[in-house]
Write a protein that holds these residues in place. Structure first.
Motif, PDB file in Angstrom:
ATOM      1  N   THR A 249       0.770  -1.194   0.060  1.00 62.42           N
ATOM      2  CA  THR A 249      -0.064  -0.028   0.024  1.00 62.42           C
ATOM      3  C   THR A 249       0.900   1.209  -0.072  1.00 62.42           C
TER       4      THR A 249
ATOM      5  N   ALA B 271       0.500  -4.746   3.153  1.00 62.96           N
ATOM      6  CA  ALA B 271      -0.551  -4.193   2.435  1.00 62.96           C
ATOM      7  C   ALA B 271      -1.815  -3.643   3.517  1.00 62.96           C
ATOM      8  N   TRP B 272      -2.401  -2.921   3.337  1.00 63.60           N
ATOM      9  CA  TRP B 272      -4.030  -2.479   4.038  1.00 63.60           C
ATOM     10  C   TRP B 272      -4.543  -3.534   4.053  1.00 63.60           C
TER      11      TRP B 272
ATOM     12  N   THR C 174      -4.381   7.016  -0.969  1.00 62.91           N
ATOM     13  CA  THR C 174      -3.936   5.539  -0.284  1.00 62.91           C
ATOM     14  C   THR C 174      -4.545   4.582  -1.597  1.00 62.91           C
TER      15      THR C 174
ATOM     16  N   THR D  67      -3.370   0.536  -3.113  1.00 67.95           N
ATOM     17  CA  THR D  67      -2.638  -0.656  -2.896  1.00 67.95           C
ATOM     18  C   THR D  67      -2.350  -1.551  -4.351  1.00 67.95           C
TER      19      THR D  67
ATOM     20  N   GLN E 293       0.742   5.138   0.791  1.00 74.43           N
ATOM     21  CA  GLN E 293      -0.124   6.424   1.337  1.00 74.43           C
ATOM     22  C   GLN E 293       0.721   7.414   1.441  1.00 74.43           C
TER      23      GLN E 293
END
Ligand SMILES: Nc1nc2c(c(=O)[nH]1)N[C@H]1C(S)=C(S)[C@@H](COP(=O)(O)O)O[C@H]1N2
Ligand SMILES: [Mo]
Length: 363
Positions: free
Chosen positions: A84, A307-308, A112, A114, A86
């Motif tokens: 991700t 990763a988120w 944001t 990914t 951001q």
């Protein structure tokens, strides 16, 4: 839409192009499609032909390198990392409600995104150059795009500490979501520094220098620094405040939109959560009564440690005004800070306060 982006991008600036996806667009998938991925630029996007591109690796190395695109892509093992990105300015709009921040884009929740990045490990390239493992060294990145935000104008650059540069997740990437890296996102080749603020993932990378100090580039030494609330960014000394590196624990609500009018009955609340470098999201709580009671959202599985995670919670909502609050906890037991006012800073970086939306539920 320019750059092949979706029609519903929120465009903060046309030139340089600065845009974030709509909240509902971003919520659609845990790997963000290229046409939806936010983009942050400080100068004109350079047009670099693959045949002309060279990567110089110099500084504290035994044997400096000058690599063509073919050499980079054929001589080093390929690595794939879902990460991700951001922007440190993500959620700045929330700070503007407290005290307006002049001269910076009012990013909402969606700076944001990914992607699955593929490329060579930066560590392998540094080792091929015979990097000297000096304690406290930094790896500086330089790109050809010139930004007039610096005075006099400067090409974009930044740096990361050598130990991070030698971590296996840091890539020199030339593919994004299985496609050649688009020009807007740094093609032919960009740095991807998972776990660090987006500003360190330098696009159109052409020079990598191992050095004893952090980069003195404007975007490392002056911008992307967290200043105290009473500092004046115009007069703050170079190196004032703290340099941002690891991203902060954060979460936000993507669906429903703040201010939406929705029918009473079942509602699925959706959002994202992201923890700092080397940390995981432990839990996301959602409250429908301003924090008196909380329930736990369902977290989607994490694609990678970098990763988120998207989350969702199904609730029943009665008629009237509905205020939704969400907050994430990380694997150390740390919780997002409650108030944006406590975090306000003159450049509007790192708003990671609790997420809040207010809705009107009709009959
Ligand atoms: N060369 C260069 N690299 C850059 C930038 C830039 O303006 N020039 N912007 C940085 C910032 S602040 C962010 S958040 C990310 C955004 O990457 P994206 O446009 O692919 O989303 O790129 C970073 N790398
Ligand atoms: Mo950024």
């Amino acid at each position: 839409m320019p750059w092949g982006k979706r029609d519903d991008m929120v465009v903060h600036e046309v030139s340089p192009y600065n845009a974030e996806p709509s909240q509902s667009g971003l919520a659609t998938s845990d790997i963000t499609p290229i046409d939806t991925f936010y983009s942050r630029n400080h100068g004109a996007v350079p047009d670099i032909a693959i045949e002309d591109w060279r990567l110089e690796v110099d500084g504290l190395v035994e044997s400096p390198l000058s690599l063509t695109f073919d050499e980079l892509t054929s001589q080093f093992e390929r690595s794939t990392v879902v990460a991700t990105l951001q922007c440190a300015g993500n959620r700045r709009a929330g700070f503007n409600e407290i005290r307006h921040i002049e001269g910076e884009d009012p990013w909402g929740s969606c700076a944001t995104s990914t992607a699955e990045w593929q490329g060579a490990r930066l560590a392998d390239v540094l080792l091929a150059a015979g990097v000297r493992r000096d304690n406290g060294a930094h790896v500086a990145f330089l790109a050809p795009d010139v930004s007039e935000l610096a005075s006099p104008p400067q090409p974009y650059g930044s740096s990361i500490p050598l130990p991070k540069a030698l971590s296996c997740e840091v890539l020199l990437a030339w593919r994004m979501n299985g496609e050649p890296l688009p020009e807007l996102h740094g093609g032919p080749v960009r740095v991807v520094v998972p776990g660090f603020i987006g500003a360190r993932s330098v696009k159109w990378i052409t020079t990598i220098t191992v050095q004893i100090a952090p980069s003195d580039n404007y975007f490392q030494s002056t911008a992307y620094r967290l200043l105290p609330a009473d500092a004046d960014p115009e007069t703050a000394a170079q190196g004032a405040g703290l340099s941002l590196s690891s991203i902060a624990l954060n979460s936000d609500i993507l669906v429903p939109d703040d201010g939406a009018v929705i029918p009473a009955g079942p509602l699925t609340i959706r959002g994202y959560a992201l923890a700092g470098d080397d940390l995981g999201v432990a839990r996301v709580d959602v409250s429908l009564d301003d924090g008196v009671t909380w329930r736990q959202a369902c977290l989607q599985p994490q694609r990678s440690p970098w990763a988120w995670q998207l989350w969702s919670l199904g609730v029943e909502v009665p008629r009237g005004e509905l205020r939704i609050t969400a907050r994430a906890w990380d694997s150390t037991g740390a919780l997002q800070p409650e108030s944006a006012a406590a975090l306000w800073n003159p450049k509007g970086y790192v708003n990671n306060s609790w997420a809040r939306v207010t809705l009107n539920v009709c009959g």
